[in-house]
Design a protein around this motif. Sequence first.
Motif, PDB file in Angstrom:
ATOM      1  N   ALA A   1      -5.475  -6.909 -27.023  1.00  0.00           N
ATOM      2  CA  ALA A   1      -4.998  -8.173 -27.261  1.00  0.00           C
ATOM      3  C   ALA A   1      -3.887  -7.791 -27.430  1.00  0.00           C
ATOM      4  CB  ALA A   1      -5.320  -9.139 -27.685  1.00  0.00           C
ATOM      5  N   GLY A   2      -3.795  -6.541 -28.055  1.00  0.00           N
ATOM      6  CA  GLY A   2      -2.906  -5.836 -28.693  1.00  0.00           C
ATOM      7  C   GLY A   2      -1.895  -4.655 -28.199  1.00  0.00           C
ATOM      8  N   THR A   3      -2.043  -4.651 -26.268  1.00  0.00           N
ATOM      9  CA  THR A   3      -1.939  -3.754 -25.442  1.00  0.00           C
ATOM     10  C   THR A   3      -0.923  -4.779 -25.010  1.00  0.00           C
ATOM     11  OG1 THR A   3      -3.536  -2.533 -25.460  1.00  0.00           O
ATOM     12  CG2 THR A   3      -1.628  -2.447 -23.207  1.00  0.00           C
ATOM     13  N   ASN A   4       0.893  -4.135 -24.773  1.00  0.00           N
ATOM     14  CA  ASN A   4       1.781  -4.372 -23.969  1.00  0.00           C
ATOM     15  C   ASN A   4       2.083  -3.670 -23.040  1.00  0.00           C
ATOM     16  OD1 ASN A   4       4.649  -5.369 -22.959  1.00  0.00           O
ATOM     17  ND2 ASN A   4       4.790  -6.463 -25.026  1.00  0.00           N
ATOM     18  N   ILE A   5       2.338  -4.658 -20.988  1.00  0.00           N
ATOM     19  CA  ILE A   5       1.989  -3.486 -20.600  1.00  0.00           C
ATOM     20  C   ILE A   5       3.851  -3.114 -20.290  1.00  0.00           C
ATOM     21  CG2 ILE A   5       2.650  -4.341 -17.745  1.00  0.00           C
ATOM     22  CD1 ILE A   5      -0.393  -4.401 -18.784  1.00  0.00           C
ATOM     23  N   GLN A   6       4.703  -3.448 -21.102  1.00  0.00           N
ATOM     24  CA  GLN A   6       5.986  -3.115 -21.281  1.00  0.00           C
ATOM     25  C   GLN A   6       5.704  -1.179 -21.993  1.00  0.00           C
ATOM     26  OE1 GLN A   6       9.101  -3.423 -19.938  1.00  0.00           O
ATOM     27  NE2 GLN A   6       9.034  -1.334 -20.475  1.00  0.00           N
ATOM     28  N   ALA A   7       5.063  -1.342 -23.162  1.00  0.00           N
ATOM     29  CA  ALA A   7       4.588  -0.117 -23.594  1.00  0.00           C
ATOM     30  C   ALA A   7       3.793   0.801 -22.644  1.00  0.00           C
ATOM     31  CB  ALA A   7       3.824  -0.052 -24.490  1.00  0.00           C
TER      32      ALA A   7
ATOM     33  N   PHE B   1      -1.754  -3.438  -9.488  1.00  0.00           N
ATOM     34  CA  PHE B   1      -2.205  -3.964 -10.081  1.00  0.00           C
ATOM     35  C   PHE B   1      -2.582  -5.799 -10.545  1.00  0.00           C
ATOM     36  CE2 PHE B   1      -2.405   0.636 -11.558  1.00  0.00           C
ATOM     37  CZ  PHE B   1      -3.693   0.906 -10.887  1.00  0.00           C
ATOM     38  N   GLY B   2      -1.381  -5.604  -9.876  1.00  0.00           N
ATOM     39  CA  GLY B   2      -1.172  -7.355  -9.888  1.00  0.00           C
ATOM     40  C   GLY B   2      -1.293  -8.236 -10.705  1.00  0.00           C
ATOM     41  N   SER B   3      -1.755  -8.015 -12.659  1.00  0.00           N
ATOM     42  CA  SER B   3      -1.836  -8.523 -13.351  1.00  0.00           C
ATOM     43  C   SER B   3      -2.191  -7.769 -14.387  1.00  0.00           C
ATOM     44  CB  SER B   3      -2.643  -9.755 -13.529  1.00  0.00           C
ATOM     45  OG  SER B   3      -4.200  -9.724 -13.042  1.00  0.00           O
ATOM     46  N   LYS B   4      -2.005  -8.060 -15.704  1.00  0.00           N
ATOM     47  CA  LYS B   4      -2.784  -7.237 -17.207  1.00  0.00           C
ATOM     48  C   LYS B   4      -4.532  -7.382 -16.902  1.00  0.00           C
ATOM     49  CE  LYS B   4      -2.774  -7.291 -22.366  1.00  0.00           C
ATOM     50  NZ  LYS B   4      -1.991  -7.810 -22.746  1.00  0.00           N
ATOM     51  N   GLU B   5      -4.721  -8.451 -16.054  1.00  0.00           N
ATOM     52  CA  GLU B   5      -6.327  -8.225 -16.514  1.00  0.00           C
ATOM     53  C   GLU B   5      -6.703  -7.092 -15.329  1.00  0.00           C
ATOM     54  OE1 GLU B   5      -4.623 -10.746 -16.756  1.00  0.00           O
ATOM     55  OE2 GLU B   5      -4.768 -11.985 -18.510  1.00  0.00           O
TER      56      GLU B   5
ATOM     57  N   ALA C   1       4.778   5.587 -18.798  1.00  0.00           N
ATOM     58  CA  ALA C   1       4.161   6.362 -17.779  1.00  0.00           C
ATOM     59  C   ALA C   1       5.851   6.620 -17.435  1.00  0.00           C
ATOM     60  CB  ALA C   1       3.178   5.373 -16.872  1.00  0.00           C
ATOM     61  N   GLY C   2       6.896   6.331 -18.012  1.00  0.00           N
ATOM     62  CA  GLY C   2       8.355   6.538 -17.482  1.00  0.00           C
ATOM     63  C   GLY C   2       8.361   5.879 -16.572  1.00  0.00           C
ATOM     64  N   ILE C   3       7.957   4.600 -16.321  1.00  0.00           N
ATOM     65  CA  ILE C   3       8.291   3.428 -14.818  1.00  0.00           C
ATOM     66  C   ILE C   3       7.942   2.073 -15.193  1.00  0.00           C
ATOM     67  CG2 ILE C   3       6.558   4.535 -13.133  1.00  0.00           C
ATOM     68  CD1 ILE C   3       4.280   2.668 -14.196  1.00  0.00           C
ATOM     69  N   SER C   4       8.583   1.418 -14.072  1.00  0.00           N
ATOM     70  CA  SER C   4       9.232   0.289 -14.756  1.00  0.00           C
ATOM     71  C   SER C   4       7.686  -0.834 -14.821  1.00  0.00           C
ATOM     72  CB  SER C   4      10.397  -0.855 -13.579  1.00  0.00           C
ATOM     73  OG  SER C   4       9.429  -0.732 -12.819  1.00  0.00           O
ATOM     74  N   LYS C   5       8.060  -1.325 -16.103  1.00  0.00           N
ATOM     75  CA  LYS C   5       7.079  -2.774 -15.386  1.00  0.00           C
ATOM     76  C   LYS C   5       6.683  -3.673 -14.515  1.00  0.00           C
ATOM     77  CE  LYS C   5       5.924  -7.177 -18.516  1.00  0.00           C
ATOM     78  NZ  LYS C   5       6.674  -7.706 -19.643  1.00  0.00           N
ATOM     79  N   PRO C   6       7.972  -3.661 -13.306  1.00  0.00           N
ATOM     80  CA  PRO C   6       7.458  -4.502 -12.715  1.00  0.00           C
ATOM     81  C   PRO C   6       6.316  -3.956 -11.238  1.00  0.00           C
ATOM     82  CG  PRO C   6       9.441  -4.981 -12.208  1.00  0.00           C
ATOM     83  CD  PRO C   6       8.637  -3.851 -14.074  1.00  0.00           C
TER      84      PRO C   6
ATOM     85  N   PRO D   1       0.726  -1.014  -0.070  1.00  0.00           N
ATOM     86  CA  PRO D   1      -0.211  -0.570   0.162  1.00  0.00           C
ATOM     87  C   PRO D   1       0.441   1.059  -0.057  1.00  0.00           C
ATOM     88  CG  PRO D   1       0.270  -1.590   1.986  1.00  0.00           C
ATOM     89  CD  PRO D   1       0.360  -2.028   1.251  1.00  0.00           C
ATOM     90  N   ASN D   2       1.714   1.341  -0.253  1.00  0.00           N
ATOM     91  CA  ASN D   2       2.784   2.611   0.763  1.00  0.00           C
ATOM     92  C   ASN D   2       3.324   2.108  -0.821  1.00  0.00           C
ATOM     93  OD1 ASN D   2       4.435   0.158   1.562  1.00  0.00           O
ATOM     94  ND2 ASN D   2       5.702   1.676   3.266  1.00  0.00           N
ATOM     95  N   ALA D   3       3.454   1.720  -1.668  1.00  0.00           N
ATOM     96  CA  ALA D   3       4.643   1.729  -2.799  1.00  0.00           C
ATOM     97  C   ALA D   3       4.663   2.971  -3.607  1.00  0.00           C
ATOM     98  CB  ALA D   3       4.096   0.419  -3.774  1.00  0.00           C
ATOM     99  N   GLY D   4       5.728   3.201  -4.321  1.00  0.00           N
ATOM    100  CA  GLY D   4       5.619   4.600  -4.721  1.00  0.00           C
ATOM    101  C   GLY D   4       7.367   4.371  -5.654  1.00  0.00           C
ATOM    102  N   THR D   5       7.596   5.639  -6.458  1.00  0.00           N
ATOM    103  CA  THR D   5       8.573   5.563  -7.061  1.00  0.00           C
ATOM    104  C   THR D   5       8.892   7.298  -7.021  1.00  0.00           C
ATOM    105  OG1 THR D   5       7.319   5.827  -9.529  1.00  0.00           O
ATOM    106  CG2 THR D   5       8.747   3.147  -8.845  1.00  0.00           C
ATOM    107  N   LYS D   6      10.619   7.370  -6.613  1.00  0.00           N
ATOM    108  CA  LYS D   6      11.121   9.013  -7.450  1.00  0.00           C
ATOM    109  C   LYS D   6      10.007  10.066  -6.358  1.00  0.00           C
ATOM    110  CE  LYS D   6      12.980   7.420 -11.941  1.00  0.00           C
ATOM    111  NZ  LYS D   6      12.701   8.272 -12.804  1.00  0.00           N
TER     112      LYS D   6
END
Length: 213
Positions: free
Chosen positions: A39-45, A61-65, A50-55, A9-14
Motif C-alpha cells: 500500500a505504501g509503495t508508489n510505482i513512480q518511486a 509487468f502490466g500492473s502494480k499487482e 531504477a532510472g527508468i520511466s513509470k510506463p 517481448p523485445n522492449a528495452g531502453t538505452k
Amino acid sequence: MVAVAHARPNAGTKGVPRLERETQILRVATEEFGSAGFAGTNIQAVADRAGISKPLIYNYFGSKECLYAACLDHAGTVLGGEIERIARGDAVGLERGLRTLAGMFTILEPQPYLWRLLHDPTAPTTGAVAETVADHTDRIAALAHEGVTELLGLSGNTDPLDISAMTATWLGIVDSLMGWWVDHPGESADAMLDRCVRLVRALFSDAARGQLA
C-alpha cells in the motif's frame, strides 16, 4: 508459479537487454515493497530509483499487482530454495531444523525486506498475489511436514495428527523468530543462531524435562 504479463517481448531502453532491465526493476521493487509495503509503495518511486520511466514498468509487468507478485515469487524462490537445499542434505531431526534457521538467517541478514515482503498485511489477498503466496507457502509447508515427520519418526511417533500439529507449531515458531528478528535489526545472523541453540538446549534440558515427570 504465476505468469507475469509482459507487453512487448523485445522492449528495452538505452540499449539495456530486456532481461537485465527486468532484473533491475525487480531488485529495486522488491526492496521498495519490502520496506514500505504494498500500500505504501508508489510505482513512480520504483521507476525513479531504477532510472527508468513509470510506463516502462507497466510495459514489462502490466500492473502494480503483477509487479508485486513477481517480487513475491523472487523472495519465495530465494527462501524456499535455501530451505530445500538444507532438506536435501544429511542433517536430520533438530539439526536439520537449526540448519534451516541458520540458512534463513544468512539469506535474510543483508535483505530483511524479503521477509517483510512475504508477510505484508497490506498486500492484495486475491489474484496473482494470492496465487504466488499460496505456491510458496505450500512448498515451504511441505518441506516442514517432511522434516517434522522425520523428527518424530526418530522417536517412533508416526501419528498423523501429531505430525500435523507439530508442523503447524514449527511453522509458527519460524514465523515468530523471523518476525522478532526483523524487529531487532541490531541482531546478526550468527547471534540469532546462537540464541536459537540456547533456547533449544533450555527446552530440552534435564530441568525442563523434569517438569514433565
